[in-house]
Design a protein around this motif. Structure first.
Motif, PDB file in Angstrom:
ATOM      1  N   GLY A 175      25.474  15.121 -15.737  1.00  0.00           N
ATOM      2  CA  GLY A 175      24.593  16.201 -15.742  1.00  0.00           C
ATOM      3  C   GLY A 175      23.344  15.911 -16.734  1.00  0.00           C
ATOM      4  O   GLY A 175      23.520  15.252 -17.658  1.00  0.00           O
ATOM      5  N   VAL A 176      22.198  16.410 -16.369  1.00  0.00           N
ATOM      6  CA  VAL A 176      21.157  16.459 -17.381  1.00  0.00           C
ATOM      7  C   VAL A 176      20.500  17.855 -17.608  1.00  0.00           C
ATOM      8  O   VAL A 176      20.302  18.472 -16.642  1.00  0.00           O
ATOM      9  N   ASN A 177      20.633  18.424 -18.853  1.00  0.00           N
ATOM     10  CA  ASN A 177      20.235  19.532 -19.463  1.00  0.00           C
ATOM     11  C   ASN A 177      18.742  19.546 -19.707  1.00  0.00           C
ATOM     12  O   ASN A 177      18.413  18.689 -20.806  1.00  0.00           O
ATOM     13  N   LEU A 178      17.897  20.348 -19.479  1.00  0.00           N
ATOM     14  CA  LEU A 178      16.468  20.393 -19.642  1.00  0.00           C
ATOM     15  C   LEU A 178      16.102  21.650 -20.621  1.00  0.00           C
ATOM     16  O   LEU A 178      16.673  22.728 -20.214  1.00  0.00           O
ATOM     17  N   GLY A 179      15.305  21.481 -21.527  1.00  0.00           N
ATOM     18  CA  GLY A 179      14.757  22.498 -22.355  1.00  0.00           C
ATOM     19  C   GLY A 179      13.140  22.529 -22.502  1.00  0.00           C
ATOM     20  O   GLY A 179      12.762  21.819 -21.838  1.00  0.00           O
ATOM     21  N   LYS A 180      12.695  23.300 -23.132  1.00  0.00           N
ATOM     22  CA  LYS A 180      11.032  23.496 -23.038  1.00  0.00           C
ATOM     23  C   LYS A 180      10.847  23.097 -24.722  1.00  0.00           C
ATOM     24  O   LYS A 180      11.608  23.398 -25.499  1.00  0.00           O
ATOM     25  N   ASN A 181       9.520  22.552 -24.926  1.00  0.00           N
ATOM     26  CA  ASN A 181       9.168  22.257 -26.221  1.00  0.00           C
ATOM     27  C   ASN A 181       8.756  23.574 -26.888  1.00  0.00           C
ATOM     28  O   ASN A 181       8.264  24.447 -26.345  1.00  0.00           O
ATOM     29  N   LYS A 182       9.256  23.745 -28.212  1.00  0.00           N
ATOM     30  CA  LYS A 182       8.939  24.735 -29.048  1.00  0.00           C
ATOM     31  C   LYS A 182       7.404  25.320 -28.767  1.00  0.00           C
ATOM     32  O   LYS A 182       6.966  26.372 -28.726  1.00  0.00           O
ATOM     33  N   SER A 183       6.323  24.141 -28.727  1.00  0.00           N
ATOM     34  CA  SER A 183       4.924  24.735 -29.012  1.00  0.00           C
ATOM     35  C   SER A 183       4.611  24.789 -27.482  1.00  0.00           C
ATOM     36  O   SER A 183       3.219  25.182 -27.362  1.00  0.00           O
ATOM     37  N   SER A 184       5.221  24.577 -26.405  1.00  0.00           N
ATOM     38  CA  SER A 184       4.783  24.808 -25.195  1.00  0.00           C
ATOM     39  C   SER A 184       4.316  26.158 -24.697  1.00  0.00           C
ATOM     40  O   SER A 184       5.266  27.307 -25.205  1.00  0.00           O
ATOM     41  N   LYS A 185       3.222  26.600 -24.171  1.00  0.00           N
ATOM     42  CA  LYS A 185       3.000  27.798 -23.732  1.00  0.00           C
ATOM     43  C   LYS A 185       3.392  27.939 -22.282  1.00  0.00           C
ATOM     44  O   LYS A 185       3.313  29.334 -21.710  1.00  0.00           O
ATOM     45  N   ASP A 186       3.896  27.138 -21.827  1.00  0.00           N
ATOM     46  CA  ASP A 186       4.142  27.303 -20.361  1.00  0.00           C
ATOM     47  C   ASP A 186       5.411  26.688 -19.978  1.00  0.00           C
ATOM     48  O   ASP A 186       5.832  25.327 -19.685  1.00  0.00           O
ATOM     49  N   ALA A 187       6.605  27.520 -20.242  1.00  0.00           N
ATOM     50  CA  ALA A 187       8.062  27.188 -20.180  1.00  0.00           C
ATOM     51  C   ALA A 187       8.305  26.310 -18.797  1.00  0.00           C
ATOM     52  O   ALA A 187       9.006  25.289 -18.671  1.00  0.00           O
ATOM     53  N   THR A 188       7.791  26.918 -17.757  1.00  0.00           N
ATOM     54  CA  THR A 188       7.995  26.574 -16.302  1.00  0.00           C
ATOM     55  C   THR A 188       7.331  25.005 -16.063  1.00  0.00           C
ATOM     56  O   THR A 188       8.318  24.122 -15.437  1.00  0.00           O
ATOM     57  N   GLN A 189       6.486  24.773 -16.679  1.00  0.00           N
ATOM     58  CA  GLN A 189       5.795  23.395 -16.353  1.00  0.00           C
ATOM     59  C   GLN A 189       6.711  22.484 -17.113  1.00  0.00           C
ATOM     60  O   GLN A 189       6.943  21.370 -16.744  1.00  0.00           O
ATOM     61  N   ASP A 190       7.337  22.828 -18.127  1.00  0.00           N
ATOM     62  CA  ASP A 190       8.102  22.024 -18.932  1.00  0.00           C
ATOM     63  C   ASP A 190       9.433  21.595 -18.203  1.00  0.00           C
ATOM     64  O   ASP A 190       9.773  20.548 -18.229  1.00  0.00           O
ATOM     65  N   TYR A 191      10.073  22.733 -17.611  1.00  0.00           N
ATOM     66  CA  TYR A 191      11.248  22.569 -16.935  1.00  0.00           C
ATOM     67  C   TYR A 191      11.015  21.647 -15.654  1.00  0.00           C
ATOM     68  O   TYR A 191      11.725  20.651 -15.223  1.00  0.00           O
ATOM     69  N   CYS A 192       9.873  21.731 -15.182  1.00  0.00           N
ATOM     70  CA  CYS A 192       9.049  21.095 -13.802  1.00  0.00           C
ATOM     71  C   CYS A 192       8.934  19.541 -14.464  1.00  0.00           C
ATOM     72  O   CYS A 192       9.297  18.616 -13.646  1.00  0.00           O
ATOM     73  N   ILE A 193       8.386  19.292 -15.387  1.00  0.00           N
ATOM     74  CA  ILE A 193       8.084  17.734 -15.875  1.00  0.00           C
ATOM     75  C   ILE A 193       9.387  17.116 -16.205  1.00  0.00           C
ATOM     76  O   ILE A 193       9.787  16.182 -15.878  1.00  0.00           O
ATOM     77  N   GLY A 194      10.412  17.969 -16.832  1.00  0.00           N
ATOM     78  CA  GLY A 194      11.789  17.357 -16.971  1.00  0.00           C
ATOM     79  C   GLY A 194      12.565  16.871 -15.717  1.00  0.00           C
ATOM     80  O   GLY A 194      13.090  15.867 -15.659  1.00  0.00           O
ATOM     81  N   LEU A 195      12.414  17.791 -14.860  1.00  0.00           N
ATOM     82  CA  LEU A 195      13.096  17.707 -13.612  1.00  0.00           C
ATOM     83  C   LEU A 195      12.552  16.373 -12.779  1.00  0.00           C
ATOM     84  O   LEU A 195      13.012  15.490 -12.425  1.00  0.00           O
TER      85      LEU A 195
END
Length: 418
Positions: A175-195
């Protein structure tokens, strides 16, 4: 004096060599016990340094490998994936996917890496991990410290190459667990990038919206926020090109600090948006029971370990009830024995993860949990893990085949290294 020193060096080298030969030729249980007995040395170090050493030792093949087959009753199928046993390693231990092969070799039924953010980040200032050994608990405020998605991708690719050369390396799903960067203003984009970057390497993906150590992250568990996030991440997944097995199942990891309305909202979103499963739960910001009397309790961060077990298991049970047993749940929080794992399963968990107990007990804990879990199942007349899932909810009829489904289908002791 030189002769004396030389003799001492030679004798020390011979002793070390003899110890190494004994370790390598010992049976599996003895190797596990020896590895676990390194705890006193690691306890002399800072908790985070101990963690780093444990990861590096595991990544370099210095931990024992358990080739023994698991009891047949422990084999299970969840999300359309086959698990040799339901006992997995939770995210947080191998944040950068550096030691997957070594961890699989310890006998876990599956391993989850992360949390991984798109960009590297150092996390919160140190010190940020605090032991409460009397309660087999810890408090951490790591803050998603990791090397970023690019480094994790390289590590996962290397693991896949090794597993292709030696199929016995990959014991169970990854399994791969995804998080968001602390400085990111767009959490959704971070999860999509990780995916997008890591999905091809994962047997399942976890959206972590429950860490207490990233400001604003838990707000994503609200119904409106969670629904928007899941729809966009799931949409990204479904638009990607996948192999014959299809896209990886998508899970949400939630906190134990949830109100009743929070639980209902999460259940509604999970069912309505076609999430494949839930991971219940992350660490707690509460300090239940005896925890409050220890100095470490004043530290900010998430509490894990034995004191978390009652709270996390209750939330698990509630979400199983609220979803009508229609979603597989991974039960996490305070598991330290086969009996604990069995209680999670009866409460509604199809799979179980541990972390803090592994840190306190070492590798020898894994075969012990599996043996005890098999004994619990036999004691109560269950022939398999799947038969026991949700046994504490006799009023809920589990849909036939819930544990299966297509890949990506909707549906007191001292520490070892801490």
């Amino acid at each position: 004096m030189f002769k004396t020193l030389k003799r001492a060096v030679l004798l020390g080298g011979a002793a070390a060599g003899g110890a190494a030969v004994f370790y390598l030729t010992a049976d599996t249980d003895t190797q596990m016990a020896i590895a676990s007995a390194t705890g006193p040395l690691l306890r002399m170090l800072d908790p985070e340094l101990s963690h780093v050493i444990a990861i590096q030792a595991t990544a370099r093949g210095l931990m024992p490998r358990d080739p023994r087959p698991d009891p047949p009753s422990l084999a299970t199928k969840v999300f359309g994936l086959s698990f040799p046993n339901p006992i997995g390693l939770a995210a947080g231990f191998d944040k950068n996917a550096e030691a997957v092969a070594g961890l699989m070799g310890l006998g876990f039924g599956f391993v989850e890496v992360g949390s991984i953010t798109p960009r590297p980040q150092p996390g919160n200032p140190s010190p940020r991990v605090f032991r409460i050994p009397e309660l087999k608990a810890t408090i951490n405020r790591y803050g998603f410290n990791n090397l970023g998605a690019d480094a994790a991708q390289d590590h996962l690719a290397a693991f896949e190459k090794a597993a292709a050369a030696d199929p016995s390396i990959k014991r169970g799903p990854l399994g791969v667990n995804l998080g968001k960067n602390k400085s990111s203003k767009d959490a959704t984009q971070d999860y999509c990038i990780g995916l997008t970057r890591l999905g091809q390497h994962a047997d399942y993906i976890v959206i972590n919206v429950s860490s207490p150590n990233t400001p604003g992250l838990r707000a994503l568990q609200g119904r409106k926020e969670l629904e928007a996030l899941v729809k966009q991440v799931k949409g990204t997944r479904d638009r990607m090109l996948w192999g014959p097995s299809g896209p990886p199942p998508l899970l949400i990891k939630v906190a134990p600090d949830l109100s009743e309305p929070d639980k209902r909202d999460i259940a509604t979103v999970a069912l309505g948006c076609g999430v494949d499963g839930l991971v219940v739960s992350n660490t707690t910001i509460q300090r239940p029971g005896e925890v409050a009397k220890y100095p470490a309790a004043t530290e900010a961060g998430g509490l894990s370990g034995a004191p978390l077990f009652p709270m996390s298991t209750q939330v698990l049970s509630d979400l199983y009830r609220l979803t009508g047993g229609r979603l597989p749940i991974v039960g996490v929080g305070g598991v330290g024995s086969g009996e604990d794992a069995y209680k999670k399963i009866r409460a509604g968990a199809s799979l179980v993860q541990l972390y803090t107990a592994f840190a306190y007990e070492g590798p020898a804990l894994i075969p012990a949990i599996k043996r005890d879990l098999a004994a619990c199942l036999a004691r109560d007349g269950f022939k398999s893990v799947e038969e026991a899932v949700g046994a504490d909810h006799p009023d809920i009829a589990r849909p036939k085949g819930q544990a299966g489904g297509g890949r990506g289908a909707a549906g007191g002791r001292k520490s070892w290294w801490w």
